[in-house]
Design a protein around this motif. Sequence first.
Motif, mmCIF file in Angstrom:
data_model
loop_
_atom_site.group_PDB
_atom_site.id
_atom_site.type_symbol
_atom_site.label_atom_id
_atom_site.label_comp_id
_atom_site.label_asym_id
_atom_site.label_seq_id
_atom_site.Cartn_x
_atom_site.Cartn_y
_atom_site.Cartn_z
ATOM 1 N N GLU A 36 18.685 8.892 -31.199
ATOM 2 C CA GLU A 36 17.391 8.715 -30.523
ATOM 3 C C GLU A 36 16.414 9.793 -31.006
ATOM 4 O O GLU A 36 16.759 10.964 -31.041
ATOM 5 C CB GLU A 36 17.611 8.805 -29.001
ATOM 6 N N PRO A 52 7.108 -1.340 -13.129
ATOM 7 C CA PRO A 52 8.513 -1.359 -12.751
ATOM 8 C C PRO A 52 9.293 -2.326 -13.638
ATOM 9 O O PRO A 52 8.687 -3.086 -14.394
ATOM 10 C CB PRO A 52 8.450 -1.888 -11.319
ATOM 11 N N ARG A 405 10.950 -9.713 -23.843
ATOM 12 C CA ARG A 405 10.597 -8.309 -24.086
ATOM 13 C C ARG A 405 10.647 -7.442 -22.839
ATOM 14 O O ARG A 405 10.688 -6.223 -22.932
ATOM 15 C CB ARG A 405 9.181 -8.224 -24.677
HETATM 16 C C1 LIG Z 1 2.172 -1.392 -21.838
HETATM 17 C C2 LIG Z 1 3.480 -1.995 -21.523
HETATM 18 C C3 LIG Z 1 3.769 -2.385 -20.228
HETATM 19 C C4 LIG Z 1 4.991 -2.938 -19.907
HETATM 20 N N1 LIG Z 1 5.257 -3.240 -18.629
HETATM 21 C C5 LIG Z 1 6.492 -3.678 -18.279
HETATM 22 C C6 LIG Z 1 6.820 -3.864 -16.917
HETATM 23 O O1 LIG Z 1 5.989 -3.678 -16.023
HETATM 24 N N2 LIG Z 1 8.093 -4.264 -16.619
HETATM 25 C C7 LIG Z 1 9.029 -4.470 -17.583
HETATM 26 O O2 LIG Z 1 10.166 -4.801 -17.263
HETATM 27 N N3 LIG Z 1 8.732 -4.314 -18.891
HETATM 28 C C8 LIG Z 1 7.493 -3.893 -19.250
HETATM 29 N N4 LIG Z 1 7.195 -3.689 -20.580
HETATM 30 C C9 LIG Z 1 8.181 -4.026 -21.623
HETATM 31 C C10 LIG Z 1 9.378 -3.119 -21.682
HETATM 32 O O3 LIG Z 1 9.123 -1.863 -21.139
HETATM 33 C C11 LIG Z 1 9.912 -2.936 -23.121
HETATM 34 O O4 LIG Z 1 9.690 -4.042 -23.943
HETATM 35 C C12 LIG Z 1 11.414 -2.663 -23.076
HETATM 36 O O5 LIG Z 1 11.683 -1.593 -22.199
HETATM 37 C C13 LIG Z 1 11.902 -2.411 -24.485
HETATM 38 O O6 LIG Z 1 13.200 -1.864 -24.472
HETATM 39 P P1 LIG Z 1 13.992 -1.601 -25.827
HETATM 40 O O7 LIG Z 1 15.183 -0.805 -25.449
HETATM 41 O O8 LIG Z 1 14.164 -2.855 -26.569
HETATM 42 O O9 LIG Z 1 13.006 -0.737 -26.759
HETATM 43 P P2 LIG Z 1 12.280 0.674 -26.511
HETATM 44 O O10 LIG Z 1 12.111 0.936 -25.069
HETATM 45 O O11 LIG Z 1 11.076 0.616 -27.370
HETATM 46 O O12 LIG Z 1 13.331 1.719 -27.071
HETATM 47 C C14 LIG Z 1 13.493 1.998 -28.420
HETATM 48 C C15 LIG Z 1 14.036 3.404 -28.598
HETATM 49 O O13 LIG Z 1 14.322 3.634 -29.974
HETATM 50 C C16 LIG Z 1 13.847 4.903 -30.368
HETATM 51 N N5 LIG Z 1 13.545 4.831 -31.802
HETATM 52 C C17 LIG Z 1 12.626 4.028 -32.411
HETATM 53 N N6 LIG Z 1 12.652 4.190 -33.749
HETATM 54 C C18 LIG Z 1 13.610 5.119 -33.999
HETATM 55 C C19 LIG Z 1 14.111 5.714 -35.190
HETATM 56 N N7 LIG Z 1 13.651 5.368 -36.416
HETATM 57 N N8 LIG Z 1 15.073 6.662 -35.091
HETATM 58 C C20 LIG Z 1 15.564 7.022 -33.860
HETATM 59 N N9 LIG Z 1 15.129 6.474 -32.699
HETATM 60 C C21 LIG Z 1 14.174 5.535 -32.762
HETATM 61 C C22 LIG Z 1 12.607 5.112 -29.498
HETATM 62 O O14 LIG Z 1 12.278 6.483 -29.375
HETATM 63 C C23 LIG Z 1 13.021 4.464 -28.181
HETATM 64 O O15 LIG Z 1 13.645 5.379 -27.308
HETATM 65 C C24 LIG Z 1 5.964 -3.137 -20.933
HETATM 66 C C25 LIG Z 1 5.693 -2.753 -22.239
HETATM 67 C C26 LIG Z 1 4.463 -2.186 -22.543
HETATM 68 C C27 LIG Z 1 4.204 -1.756 -23.946
#
Ligand SMILES: Cc1cc2nc3c(=O)[nH]c(=O)nc-3n(C[C@H](O)[C@H](O)[C@H](O)COP(=O)(O)OP(=O)(O)OC[C@H]3O[C@@H](n4cnc5c(N)ncnc54)[C@H](O)[C@@H]3O)c2cc1C
Length: 451
Positions: A36, A52, A405
């Motif tokens: 991470e 949330p 998403r």
């Molecule tokens: C503005 C906004 C509002 C939202 N509101 C909501 C909401 O109200 N409720 C809801 O449920 N969802 C909401 N979402 C969507 C949701 O939060 C995310 O889509 C979801 O949490 C994504 O989870 P993930 O684990 O796939 O990716 P991410 O949460 O993006 O996690 C990816 C991780 O990988 C790490 N990473 C990336 N590249 C690298 C690299 N090259 N090397 C090492 N580490 C790396 C990052 O630091 C991060 O910790 C919202 C999204 C946005 C943008």
Amino acid sequence: MRIHKPYDVVVCGAGIAGSMAATAAARMGAQVLVIEEEGYPGGSLTAMGTGPMMTFHAGEKQTVRGLTDEMVERLKKKNLSPGHIVDSTGYTYTVTPFSAEGMKRELELMMIEAGATILYHTVITGVQTEEGRLRSLTCFSSGHTMQVSAKVFIDATGDGDVLALAGAPLKKGRDSDGKDQPMTMNYKISGADTDTIRRLMEETPEVFPFLYPKAGIQKKAPRLSFSGFQDIMKKGIADGEITFDRDIVLCFETNTPGELIVNMSRILELDPVDPFQLSRAETEGRRQVFELFDFMKRKIPGFENTQLLFSGPRVGVRSSRRMVGRYTLTGEDILAETKFEDGIAAYGYPIDIHSADGAETDSRFLREGGYYTVPYRCLVNDEIPNLMAAGRNISASFEAQASTRTSPCCGALGHAAGCAAAMAALGGVLPTQVDVQRLRRVLSEQGAVVD
Ligand SMILES: Cc1cc2nc3c(=O)[nH]c(=O)nc-3n(C[C@H](O)[C@H](O)[C@H](O)COP(=O)(O)OP(=O)(O)OC[C@H]3O[C@@H](n4cnc5c(N)ncnc54)[C@H](O)[C@@H]3O)c2cc1C
């Protein structure tokens, strides 16, 4: 170059998907490393100020259970979340507010207790592939370059960084012009007078368009979510006080009473995976935050005594690269509430597309209580079969990704990817060769909903 011992499974990124994947794989007995770039887990939920979690339910049925729900239960026990409560915006069924600091700690504990090794402050910068397999990653941290190898890799970076580095098939943006959903710089405020807003929801429910048909539900919500005040926003734009396109006030109370997440800035026409454009998105997002904070303090009832706690910390990215896997989930699959034979996660959130062109949001709802499943084939690809996707970068069309998403689904996808990766690595097969019906049984035994 430091060479590290080989792992069974390397999870790239510790967002909700990566954290669930690492915990699941380690609980299955695999040697797991999670890499991470930040110094804490949670990704969007803790580093982009989002929340949330929305939504664990489809009508009365709770479709997201298993590890992701276990995390919520753990937060609840420590008073770090009220659990699943009614969504008082009226947009969906339940929301799950949480303390972001609590979530950082709980996700970390779950991974550590399961036996996974966490490598923070480390960026994945390169890959080594051989005969169509990903053999190792190059990572950078504090002046050190490292090489890490594994049998199976899971890209849970949100942006699909590892898939891109490895040359896996990818798509990005909507089909018509490749544009992604806008980025948003969320921010948190304290001191909101939620009693005033509750009174307005009672007296003038028509000001809150999603609530209106379900007027009164806010009385059952121990933390308030609301979406409304369109006339005030319209006038703010007409008077030049708001200089970007946004049609509605959208706020969510966190676990702390009076503390609100403001999900309103709208950053158009910038590419989240171009570092210069992403940097412009950060500065534009912060500009919008200050403009909004000042405007809302003056114009929105209940906001008079609010204080700005913090923005981001990172600008929020809704959509970017998506793997092209064995199957691509479509918007039609979602609206038809398709249940796949190889379903590994069940979800009932609508297709929720924030416009890439302006203020509006295009919402396409499933029937009341309706839900679909995500097929395992959306997590694997044939070009690099030992590299899986989990979270917001799975194989889904632009429209389908606008549902999958959101974070409960990303957690469920991470849970499934972690189990499958461990089964593949320990069983000496590729993720594409995993016995999917056995995977579904294992997930069900672990509490997940797959049908
Ligand atoms: C503005 C906004 C509002 C939202 N509101 C909501 C909401 O109200 N409720 C809801 O449920 N969802 C909401 N979402 C969507 C949701 O939060 C995310 O889509 C979801 O949490 C994504 O989870 P993930 O684990 O796939 O990716 P991410 O949460 O993006 O996690 C990816 C991780 O990988 C790490 N990473 C990336 N590249 C690298 C690299 N090259 N090397 C090492 N580490 C790396 C990052 O630091 C991060 O910790 C919202 C999204 C946005 C943008």
